[in-house]
Motif scaffolding. Structure first.
Motif, PDB file in Angstrom:
ATOM      1  N   SER A   1       0.841  -1.219   0.000  1.00  0.00           N
ATOM      2  CA  SER A   1       0.000   0.000   0.000  1.00  0.00           C
ATOM      3  C   SER A   1       0.868   1.259   0.000  1.00  0.00           C
ATOM      4  O   SER A   1       2.006   1.235   0.476  1.00  0.00           O
ATOM      5  CB  SER A   1      -0.924   0.036   1.227  1.00  0.00           C
ATOM      6  OG  SER A   1      -1.714  -1.122   1.295  1.00  0.00           O
ATOM      7  N   PHE A   2       0.296   2.331  -0.479  1.00  0.00           N
ATOM      8  CA  PHE A   2       0.936   3.649  -0.431  1.00  0.00           C
ATOM      9  C   PHE A   2      -0.145   4.685  -0.677  1.00  0.00           C
ATOM     10  O   PHE A   2      -1.289   4.335  -0.968  1.00  0.00           O
ATOM     11  CB  PHE A   2       2.051   3.760  -1.481  1.00  0.00           C
ATOM     12  CG  PHE A   2       1.556   3.833  -2.895  1.00  0.00           C
ATOM     13  CD1 PHE A   2       1.129   2.695  -3.565  1.00  0.00           C
ATOM     14  CD2 PHE A   2       1.482   5.052  -3.566  1.00  0.00           C
ATOM     15  CE1 PHE A   2       0.643   2.755  -4.864  1.00  0.00           C
ATOM     16  CE2 PHE A   2       0.992   5.129  -4.870  1.00  0.00           C
ATOM     17  CZ  PHE A   2       0.576   3.972  -5.513  1.00  0.00           C
ATOM     18  N   TRP A   3       0.205   5.956  -0.555  1.00  0.00           N
ATOM     19  CA  TRP A   3      -0.805   6.986  -0.874  1.00  0.00           C
ATOM     20  C   TRP A   3      -0.205   8.150  -1.657  1.00  0.00           C
ATOM     21  O   TRP A   3       0.991   8.444  -1.559  1.00  0.00           O
ATOM     22  CB  TRP A   3      -1.571   7.456   0.343  1.00  0.00           C
ATOM     23  CG  TRP A   3      -0.798   7.951   1.539  1.00  0.00           C
ATOM     24  CD1 TRP A   3      -0.225   7.192   2.508  1.00  0.00           C
ATOM     25  CD2 TRP A   3      -0.546   9.317   1.907  1.00  0.00           C
ATOM     26  NE1 TRP A   3       0.356   7.993   3.449  1.00  0.00           N
ATOM     27  CE2 TRP A   3       0.170   9.304   3.110  1.00  0.00           C
ATOM     28  CE3 TRP A   3      -0.878  10.554   1.337  1.00  0.00           C
ATOM     29  CZ2 TRP A   3       0.589  10.472   3.769  1.00  0.00           C
ATOM     30  CZ3 TRP A   3      -0.469  11.721   1.985  1.00  0.00           C
ATOM     31  CH2 TRP A   3       0.251  11.669   3.188  1.00  0.00           C
ATOM     32  N   LEU A   4      -1.102   8.747  -2.449  1.00  0.00           N
ATOM     33  CA  LEU A   4      -0.766   9.922  -3.254  1.00  0.00           C
ATOM     34  C   LEU A   4      -1.365  11.156  -2.596  1.00  0.00           C
ATOM     35  O   LEU A   4      -2.340  11.045  -1.854  1.00  0.00           O
ATOM     36  CB  LEU A   4      -1.388   9.776  -4.644  1.00  0.00           C
ATOM     37  CG  LEU A   4      -0.760   8.721  -5.559  1.00  0.00           C
ATOM     38  CD1 LEU A   4      -1.776   8.256  -6.599  1.00  0.00           C
ATOM     39  CD2 LEU A   4       0.472   9.289  -6.244  1.00  0.00           C
ATOM     40  N   GLY A   5      -0.833  12.315  -2.924  1.00  0.00           N
ATOM     41  CA  GLY A   5      -1.321  13.545  -2.308  1.00  0.00           C
ATOM     42  C   GLY A   5      -2.636  14.022  -2.895  1.00  0.00           C
ATOM     43  O   GLY A   5      -2.906  13.826  -4.086  1.00  0.00           O
ATOM     44  N   VAL A   6      -3.457  14.616  -2.032  1.00  0.00           N
ATOM     45  CA  VAL A   6      -4.668  15.313  -2.493  1.00  0.00           C
ATOM     46  C   VAL A   6      -4.716  16.719  -1.871  1.00  0.00           C
ATOM     47  O   VAL A   6      -5.708  17.415  -1.979  1.00  0.00           O
ATOM     48  CB  VAL A   6      -5.961  14.547  -2.113  1.00  0.00           C
ATOM     49  CG1 VAL A   6      -6.020  13.181  -2.757  1.00  0.00           C
ATOM     50  CG2 VAL A   6      -6.140  14.435  -0.598  1.00  0.00           C
ATOM     51  N   CYS A   7      -3.632  17.125  -1.244  1.00  0.00           N
ATOM     52  CA  CYS A   7      -3.646  18.305  -0.373  1.00  0.00           C
ATOM     53  C   CYS A   7      -3.913  19.603  -1.138  1.00  0.00           C
ATOM     54  O   CYS A   7      -3.838  19.650  -2.367  1.00  0.00           O
ATOM     55  CB  CYS A   7      -2.327  18.416   0.379  1.00  0.00           C
ATOM     56  SG  CYS A   7      -0.930  18.764  -0.685  1.00  0.00           S
ATOM     57  N   GLN A   8      -4.185  20.643  -0.354  1.00  0.00           N
ATOM     58  CA  GLN A   8      -4.534  21.956  -0.911  1.00  0.00           C
ATOM     59  C   GLN A   8      -3.402  22.569  -1.735  1.00  0.00           C
ATOM     60  O   GLN A   8      -3.645  23.472  -2.534  1.00  0.00           O
ATOM     61  CB  GLN A   8      -4.972  22.917   0.202  1.00  0.00           C
ATOM     62  CG  GLN A   8      -4.070  22.999   1.407  1.00  0.00           C
ATOM     63  CD  GLN A   8      -4.455  22.015   2.508  1.00  0.00           C
ATOM     64  OE1 GLN A   8      -5.226  21.103   2.264  1.00  0.00           O
ATOM     65  NE2 GLN A   8      -3.914  22.186   3.696  1.00  0.00           N
ATOM     66  N   ALA A   9      -2.166  22.067  -1.553  1.00  0.00           N
ATOM     67  CA  ALA A   9      -1.045  22.605  -2.334  1.00  0.00           C
ATOM     68  C   ALA A   9      -1.051  22.038  -3.764  1.00  0.00           C
ATOM     69  O   ALA A   9      -0.272  22.475  -4.611  1.00  0.00           O
ATOM     70  CB  ALA A   9       0.277  22.287  -1.636  1.00  0.00           C
ATOM     71  N   ILE A  10      -1.942  21.062  -4.035  1.00  0.00           N
ATOM     72  CA  ILE A  10      -2.026  20.503  -5.397  1.00  0.00           C
ATOM     73  C   ILE A  10      -3.125  21.250  -6.156  1.00  0.00           C
ATOM     74  O   ILE A  10      -4.315  21.014  -5.959  1.00  0.00           O
ATOM     75  CB  ILE A  10      -2.298  18.978  -5.359  1.00  0.00           C
ATOM     76  CG1 ILE A  10      -1.176  18.274  -4.580  1.00  0.00           C
ATOM     77  CG2 ILE A  10      -2.422  18.423  -6.778  1.00  0.00           C
ATOM     78  CD1 ILE A  10      -1.346  16.778  -4.441  1.00  0.00           C
ATOM     79  N   ASP A  11      -2.685  22.173  -6.998  1.00  0.00           N
ATOM     80  CA  ASP A  11      -3.646  22.967  -7.777  1.00  0.00           C
ATOM     81  C   ASP A  11      -3.953  22.240  -9.100  1.00  0.00           C
ATOM     82  O   ASP A  11      -3.454  21.148  -9.343  1.00  0.00           O
ATOM     83  CB  ASP A  11      -3.085  24.375  -8.025  1.00  0.00           C
ATOM     84  CG  ASP A  11      -1.704  24.320  -8.675  1.00  0.00           C
ATOM     85  OD1 ASP A  11      -1.266  23.215  -9.072  1.00  0.00           O
ATOM     86  OD2 ASP A  11      -1.050  25.371  -8.774  1.00  0.00           O
TER      87      ASP A  11
END
Ligand code: PLP
Length: 438
Positions: free
Chosen positions: A407-417
């Motif tokens: 398993s792993f995860w990718l970013g969805v954060c607010q810094a990703i425009d």
């Protein structure tokens, strides 16, 4: 006080020159997994607070606490210098002698997840309690109620679970279970600010909840955190433990708030001994400063917008990965759960024509950040292996072990425009198309 117009203009100019309008350069700039997003308002608040030079907890802490309290609908909020400190205070509060027979004692068991961040587990061990680890379900990455029920023994006194990656666990049923067996419930909501279950904010379901404001999280104060308390009694203990263990509750820089400073009587101490120096808990100093809280107030006002960006990014990734479901276990939330996703978690299935390592190496080469599921199976980490206070279920931890390897995860954060999101989607699709036709 407020900033003078000159200073405000100077701060805004600095923000524009240093931080604003930086065009994304695909393949050169990183697409972060997590990271802070802020405007000139945070800098202004910080400069204004710095010029007041109060430095310790003060009016900004009081305001930030009260904003969190009304937003999260809890009895009290105690700000701390990190989420890890909040977790330490929450467990330590349950071990306080002030709780009399209700307190947790050495050898008592606390049910917690094997998959997660170490400082959810650590305070259990640091307080001499036994951590009864439970497995997770791939997809939600949380334990099910049945996993928790199976771990209960006559020594179980509390359940301490994180809402993994902002995805609610079955907090209503876990709470009912705790009520039935007379257990304390602590929710680690460090990765879940803004998420709720059945319309009620996460962190407000348990006796205690915790938040982190480290830059990776939903809002940031740099370092920072909070304990959410559902009773005045626990709030008093948490506050005392945070503030050196003192009995007095004066804010820094204030004296005699109780107006009985020299009128109290404690067994063993001289009559009227200064209340400021009476210690009722074996405490720490884990306070937040006003400089941090000043940033926190502005960040909290941005939370609804941050949540929208996270949701948009999560949905876009989900739309893409749904086409490749034969190779991945996709994230899912339970009925009633309203996640505020910290990231987009994936498990690579055994039948996929590539490994997790192949995929994250590729993403790395494209400068797209990924993270593993924190410590994976914590029981396998050097710090906890063969620790007699760490208990593993007889059936083992198969889900957590799979998360450790795949398993792993990718970013969805607010810094990703939007430009970063499009680039990320394009690179992912290129990889999956290529392995599909190879
Ligand atoms: C679930 C969880 N709990 C606690 C923490 C610790 O928070 P902090 O970094 O503020 O100490 C983290 C950190 O990311 C976390 O993910």
């Amino acid at each position: 006080m407020g900033l003078s117009e000159d200073l405000r203009q100077a701060v805004r100019r600095h923000y524009t020159e240093r931080f604003a309008n930086r065009a994304f350069r695909p393949g050169v700039d990183w697409v972060p997994v997590s990271g802070k997003a802020f405007g000139p308002e945070e800098l202004e608040a910080l400069v204004e607070c710095a010029l007041e030079f109060w430095l310790t907890a003060g009016p900004h802490c009081r305001r930030f606490e009260s904003q969190l309290r009304s937003m999260l609908r809890v009895e009290a909020v105690v700000l701390t210098n990190s989420g890890s400190s909040a977790n330490l205070l929450a467990v330590s509060a349950l071990c306080s002698r002030s709780l009399g027979d209700r307190r947790l004692r050495e050898g008592d068991e606390v049910v917690t997840a094997a998959l997660g961040f170490p400082t959810t587990l650590n305070p259990i061990l640091q307080n001499g309690l036994t951590a009864s680890l439970v497995d997770c379900r791939l997809g939600t990455y949380n334990p099910d109620l049945s996993d928790i029920e199976a771990a209960l023994t006559p020594r179980t006194r509390a359940v301490f679970l994180a809402h993994c990656l902002g995805n609610p666990f079955e907090v209503d049923r876990v709470r009912e279970l705790c009520e039935e067996y007379g257990l304390f419930l602590i929710e680690d909501a460090c990765d879940a600010l803004g998420a709720s279950f059945d319309g009620r904010p996460l962190g407000s379901w348990g006796d205690l909840g915790t938040l982190s404001f480290y830059p990776a999280h939903h809002i940031t104060t740099g370092e920072g955190g909070a304990v959410l308390c559902q009773s005045g009694e626990l709030a008093g203990i948490v506050r005392s433990l945070r503030d050196w263990g003192r009995h007095c509750w004066c804010e820094p820089g204030h004296d005699n708030t109780c107006s009985r400073r020299y009128d109290t009587a404690f067994p063993g101490l001289p009559e009227g001994y200064d209340h400021k120096y009476v210690y009722s808990e074996i405490g720490y100093n884990l306070k937040m400063t006003d400089l941090q809280a000043a940033i926190g107030e502005v960040q909290l006002s941005r939370l609804p917008d941050f949540a929208k960006t996270r949701e948009r990014n999560f949905r876009a990734l989900d739309g893409l990965f749904k086409e490749y479901e034969e190779w991945f276990i996709l994230p899912r939330s339970i009925q009633g759960g309203e996640p505020s996703w910290f990231g987009y978690p994936l498990t690579v299935k055994d039948e996929a024509p590539f490994s997790r390592q192949d995929f994250i190496r590729y993403l790395d080469s494209k400068r797209i950040g990924t993270r593993l599921m924190f410590g994976g199976n914590l029981a396998r980490q050097p710090a906890y292996r063969d620790n007699p206070l760490v208990k593993i279920p007889p059936s083992g931890l198969p889900g957590t072990d799979k998360a450790l390897t795949s398993s792993f995860w990718l970013g969805v954060c607010q810094a990703i425009d939007e430009p970063r999101l499009s680039y990320m989607l394009q690179c992912i699709e290129e990889f999956l198309r290529a392995v599909g036709t190879a």
